[in-house]
Design a protein around this motif. Structure first.
Motif, mmCIF file in Angstrom:
data_model
loop_
_atom_site.group_PDB
_atom_site.id
_atom_site.type_symbol
_atom_site.label_atom_id
_atom_site.label_comp_id
_atom_site.label_asym_id
_atom_site.label_seq_id
_atom_site.Cartn_x
_atom_site.Cartn_y
_atom_site.Cartn_z
ATOM 1 N N PRO A 7 0.822 -1.203 0.000
ATOM 2 C CA PRO A 7 0.000 0.000 0.000
ATOM 3 C C PRO A 7 0.863 1.263 0.000
ATOM 4 O O PRO A 7 1.958 1.277 0.583
ATOM 5 C CB PRO A 7 -0.808 -0.105 1.298
ATOM 6 N N HIS A 8 0.387 2.301 -0.682
ATOM 7 C CA HIS A 8 1.054 3.598 -0.684
ATOM 8 C C HIS A 8 0.974 4.176 0.725
ATOM 9 O O HIS A 8 0.008 3.932 1.454
ATOM 10 C CB HIS A 8 0.355 4.521 -1.695
ATOM 11 N N LEU A 9 1.961 4.951 1.107
ATOM 12 C CA LEU A 9 1.972 5.536 2.450
ATOM 13 C C LEU A 9 0.756 6.420 2.709
ATOM 14 O O LEU A 9 0.307 6.535 3.838
ATOM 15 C CB LEU A 9 3.258 6.344 2.664
ATOM 16 N N ASN A 10 0.215 7.050 1.672
ATOM 17 C CA ASN A 10 -0.944 7.934 1.818
ATOM 18 C C ASN A 10 -2.229 7.273 1.339
ATOM 19 O O ASN A 10 -3.123 7.957 0.853
ATOM 20 C CB ASN A 10 -0.717 9.232 1.047
ATOM 21 N N ASN A 11 -2.336 5.966 1.475
ATOM 22 C CA ASN A 11 -3.530 5.268 0.988
ATOM 23 C C ASN A 11 -4.752 5.637 1.810
ATOM 24 O O ASN A 11 -4.659 6.053 2.966
ATOM 25 C CB ASN A 11 -3.307 3.747 0.964
ATOM 26 N N TRP A 12 -5.919 5.490 1.215
ATOM 27 C CA TRP A 12 -7.173 5.861 1.869
ATOM 28 C C TRP A 12 -7.843 4.677 2.575
ATOM 29 O O TRP A 12 -8.903 4.813 3.138
ATOM 30 C CB TRP A 12 -8.144 6.486 0.859
ATOM 31 N N PHE A 13 -7.224 3.509 2.548
ATOM 32 C CA PHE A 13 -7.780 2.344 3.230
ATOM 33 C C PHE A 13 -7.421 2.322 4.712
ATOM 34 O O PHE A 13 -7.984 1.550 5.476
ATOM 35 C CB PHE A 13 -7.261 1.040 2.614
ATOM 36 N N GLY A 14 -6.446 3.137 5.099
ATOM 37 C CA GLY A 14 -5.978 3.116 6.477
ATOM 38 C C GLY A 14 -4.987 2.008 6.733
ATOM 39 O O GLY A 14 -4.644 1.716 7.867
ATOM 40 N N THR A 15 -4.523 1.354 5.665
ATOM 41 C CA THR A 15 -3.544 0.282 5.785
ATOM 42 C C THR A 15 -2.160 0.886 5.946
ATOM 43 O O THR A 15 -1.800 1.822 5.242
ATOM 44 C CB THR A 15 -3.563 -0.606 4.524
ATOM 45 N N GLN A 16 -1.382 0.377 6.872
ATOM 46 C CA GLN A 16 -0.044 0.909 7.088
ATOM 47 C C GLN A 16 0.854 0.512 5.928
ATOM 48 O O GLN A 16 0.916 -0.654 5.538
ATOM 49 C CB GLN A 16 0.542 0.400 8.396
ATOM 50 N N GLY A 17 1.543 1.485 5.386
ATOM 51 C CA GLY A 17 2.496 1.249 4.315
ATOM 52 C C GLY A 17 3.911 1.434 4.825
ATOM 53 O O GLY A 17 4.117 1.819 5.968
ATOM 54 N N SER A 18 4.859 1.143 3.979
ATOM 55 C CA SER A 18 6.262 1.373 4.325
ATOM 56 C C SER A 18 6.956 1.936 3.093
ATOM 57 O O SER A 18 6.568 1.642 1.963
ATOM 58 C CB SER A 18 6.926 0.077 4.788
ATOM 59 N N PRO A 19 7.965 2.759 3.309
ATOM 60 C CA PRO A 19 8.636 3.393 2.168
ATOM 61 C C PRO A 19 9.418 2.373 1.332
ATOM 62 O O PRO A 19 9.844 1.336 1.828
ATOM 63 C CB PRO A 19 9.581 4.401 2.817
ATOM 64 N N ILE A 20 9.567 2.694 0.071
ATOM 65 C CA ILE A 20 10.431 1.920 -0.817
ATOM 66 C C ILE A 20 11.849 2.446 -0.614
ATOM 67 O O ILE A 20 12.093 3.647 -0.718
ATOM 68 C CB ILE A 20 10.002 2.084 -2.294
ATOM 69 N N LEU A 21 12.774 1.573 -0.335
ATOM 70 C CA LEU A 21 14.150 1.960 -0.041
ATOM 71 C C LEU A 21 14.985 2.022 -1.315
ATOM 72 O O LEU A 21 14.649 1.387 -2.327
ATOM 73 C CB LEU A 21 14.753 0.972 0.949
ATOM 74 N N PRO A 22 16.087 2.786 -1.299
ATOM 75 C CA PRO A 22 16.913 2.933 -2.496
ATOM 76 C C PRO A 22 17.368 1.610 -3.114
ATOM 77 O O PRO A 22 17.392 1.461 -4.330
ATOM 78 C CB PRO A 22 18.107 3.752 -2.005
ATOM 79 N N GLY A 23 17.700 0.631 -2.293
ATOM 80 C CA GLY A 23 18.117 -0.672 -2.825
ATOM 81 C C GLY A 23 16.989 -1.369 -3.570
ATOM 82 O O GLY A 23 17.226 -2.066 -4.561
ATOM 83 N N GLN A 24 15.748 -1.163 -3.104
ATOM 84 C CA GLN A 24 14.593 -1.747 -3.783
ATOM 85 C C GLN A 24 14.343 -1.046 -5.115
ATOM 86 O O GLN A 24 13.963 -1.692 -6.091
ATOM 87 C CB GLN A 24 13.361 -1.658 -2.883
ATOM 88 N N VAL A 25 14.574 0.264 -5.154
ATOM 89 C CA VAL A 25 14.441 1.005 -6.414
ATOM 90 C C VAL A 25 15.470 0.481 -7.419
ATOM 91 O O VAL A 25 15.146 0.212 -8.573
ATOM 92 C CB VAL A 25 14.624 2.520 -6.193
ATOM 93 N N ALA A 26 16.701 0.304 -6.975
ATOM 94 C CA ALA A 26 17.754 -0.207 -7.856
ATOM 95 C C ALA A 26 17.406 -1.601 -8.371
ATOM 96 O O ALA A 26 17.593 -1.900 -9.557
ATOM 97 C CB ALA A 26 19.094 -0.230 -7.120
ATOM 98 N N ASP A 27 16.871 -2.460 -7.494
ATOM 99 C CA ASP A 27 16.475 -3.807 -7.902
ATOM 100 C C ASP A 27 15.371 -3.761 -8.957
ATOM 101 O O ASP A 27 15.405 -4.492 -9.943
ATOM 102 C CB ASP A 27 16.021 -4.606 -6.680
ATOM 103 N N ARG A 28 14.384 -2.894 -8.758
ATOM 104 C CA ARG A 28 13.295 -2.783 -9.731
ATOM 105 C C ARG A 28 13.790 -2.206 -11.051
ATOM 106 O O ARG A 28 13.316 -2.588 -12.121
ATOM 107 C CB ARG A 28 12.154 -1.958 -9.141
ATOM 108 N N ASN A 29 14.760 -1.289 -10.984
ATOM 109 C CA ASN A 29 15.350 -0.776 -12.224
ATOM 110 C C ASN A 29 16.040 -1.897 -12.999
ATOM 111 O O ASN A 29 15.892 -2.003 -14.219
ATOM 112 C CB ASN A 29 16.347 0.345 -11.933
#
Length: 58
Positions: A7-29
């Motif tokens: 879930p996005h950190l600002n989601n409207w479901f009230g579900t707790q999200g967590s940030p995407i970390l730089p290493g995860q961005v690099a992996d997705r790239n």
């Protein structure tokens, strides 16, 4: 553009999200590049869908 299974950190479901970390961005790239993304080419955004398993709490 990446769709995740988190879930996005600002989601409207009230579900707790967590940030995407730089290493995860690099992996997705790296994944997008191996799936055919060519960032130097103009055109529509490349969509990397990693949303498998996502379920909102709603």
């Amino acid at each position: 553009m990446v769709t995740t299974n988190r879930p996005h950190l600002n989601n409207w479901f009230g579900t707790q999200g967590s940030p995407i970390l730089p290493g995860q961005v690099a992996d997705r790239n790296r994944t997008a590049l191996s799936d055919g993304w060519t960032p130097e080419d103009p055109g529509s955004p490349f969509h990397l869908d990693q949303s498998a398993g996502f379920a909102s709490s709603h």
